[in-house]
Design a protein around this motif. Structure first.
Motif, PDB file in Angstrom:
ATOM      1  N   PRO A   1       0.678  -1.532   0.484  1.00  0.00           N
ATOM      2  CA  PRO A   1      -0.184   0.115  -0.065  1.00  0.00           C
ATOM      3  C   PRO A   1       1.055   1.155   0.137  1.00  0.00           C
ATOM      4  O   PRO A   1       0.075   2.468  -0.241  1.00  0.00           O
ATOM      5  CB  PRO A   1      -0.476  -0.258   1.574  1.00  0.00           C
ATOM      6  CG  PRO A   1      -0.247  -0.857   1.792  1.00  0.00           C
ATOM      7  CD  PRO A   1       0.194  -1.897   1.427  1.00  0.00           C
TER       8      PRO A   1
ATOM      9  N   ASN B   1      -0.500  -1.429  -4.003  1.00  0.00           N
ATOM     10  CA  ASN B   1      -1.405  -2.458  -2.487  1.00  0.00           C
ATOM     11  C   ASN B   1      -2.321  -3.518  -3.482  1.00  0.00           C
ATOM     12  O   ASN B   1      -2.793  -3.490  -3.543  1.00  0.00           O
ATOM     13  CB  ASN B   1      -2.193  -1.829  -2.965  1.00  0.00           C
ATOM     14  CG  ASN B   1      -3.090  -2.369  -1.133  1.00  0.00           C
ATOM     15  OD1 ASN B   1      -2.726  -2.739  -0.319  1.00  0.00           O
ATOM     16  ND2 ASN B   1      -4.986  -1.693  -1.367  1.00  0.00           N
TER      17      ASN B   1
ATOM     18  N   SER C   1      -2.577  -7.484  -3.734  1.00  0.00           N
ATOM     19  CA  SER C   1      -3.307  -8.180  -3.379  1.00  0.00           C
ATOM     20  C   SER C   1      -3.043  -9.871  -3.252  1.00  0.00           C
ATOM     21  O   SER C   1      -3.315  -9.460  -4.686  1.00  0.00           O
ATOM     22  CB  SER C   1      -4.457  -8.077  -2.353  1.00  0.00           C
ATOM     23  OG  SER C   1      -4.940  -9.191  -1.715  1.00  0.00           O
TER      24      SER C   1
ATOM     25  N   ASP D   1      -8.764 -10.233  -3.890  1.00  0.00           N
ATOM     26  CA  ASP D   1     -10.101  -9.171  -3.940  1.00  0.00           C
ATOM     27  C   ASP D   1     -10.345  -8.178  -5.218  1.00  0.00           C
ATOM     28  O   ASP D   1      -9.473  -7.391  -6.035  1.00  0.00           O
ATOM     29  CB  ASP D   1      -8.550  -7.955  -3.295  1.00  0.00           C
ATOM     30  CG  ASP D   1      -9.988  -7.104  -2.404  1.00  0.00           C
ATOM     31  OD1 ASP D   1     -10.234  -6.584  -3.289  1.00  0.00           O
ATOM     32  OD2 ASP D   1      -9.226  -6.579  -1.498  1.00  0.00           O
TER      33      ASP D   1
ATOM     34  N   SER E   1      -9.742  -4.349  -5.257  1.00  0.00           N
ATOM     35  CA  SER E   1      -7.952  -4.190  -5.108  1.00  0.00           C
ATOM     36  C   SER E   1      -7.682  -4.458  -6.604  1.00  0.00           C
ATOM     37  O   SER E   1      -6.616  -3.980  -7.857  1.00  0.00           O
ATOM     38  CB  SER E   1      -7.781  -4.813  -3.988  1.00  0.00           C
ATOM     39  OG  SER E   1      -6.255  -4.160  -4.256  1.00  0.00           O
TER      40      SER E   1
END
Length: 83
Positions: free
Chosen positions: A18, A28, A30, A34, A37
């Motif tokens: 992040p 960021n 993941s 997600d 994201s």
């Protein structure tokens, strides 16, 4: 395109997590699926590759959201799918 017209290359620095080591916003990424994201990451990569036409992307690992053996390949796959 002005940068390239001058014969220069254009690179961007970011982080897999992040925030960068300097505290600026990172990608960021993941480690798991997600949707929100992942969609934002895809938009960011497409912006850098297709609109900004970057020549290189340096990505540190100062604050990963998960194991780097999962996050970096995820980022690599998106980069490989750009034009």
């Amino acid at each position: 395109s002005n940068i390239h017209a001058l014969g220069l290359k254009f690179g961007v620095y970011s982080d897999i997590g992040p925030g960068t080591c300097a505290g600026d916003p990172g990608l960021n990424v993941s480690a798991s699926s997600d949707k929100t994201s992942d969609e934002q990451l895809e938009r960011d990569i497409n912006l850098m590759a297709n609109k900004w036409q970057i020549d290189s992307l340096k990505v540190d690992g100062c604050g990963p959201r998960g194991p780097m053996n999962l996050t970096y390949p995820k980022l690599g796959k998106l980069l490989n799918n750009t034009e």
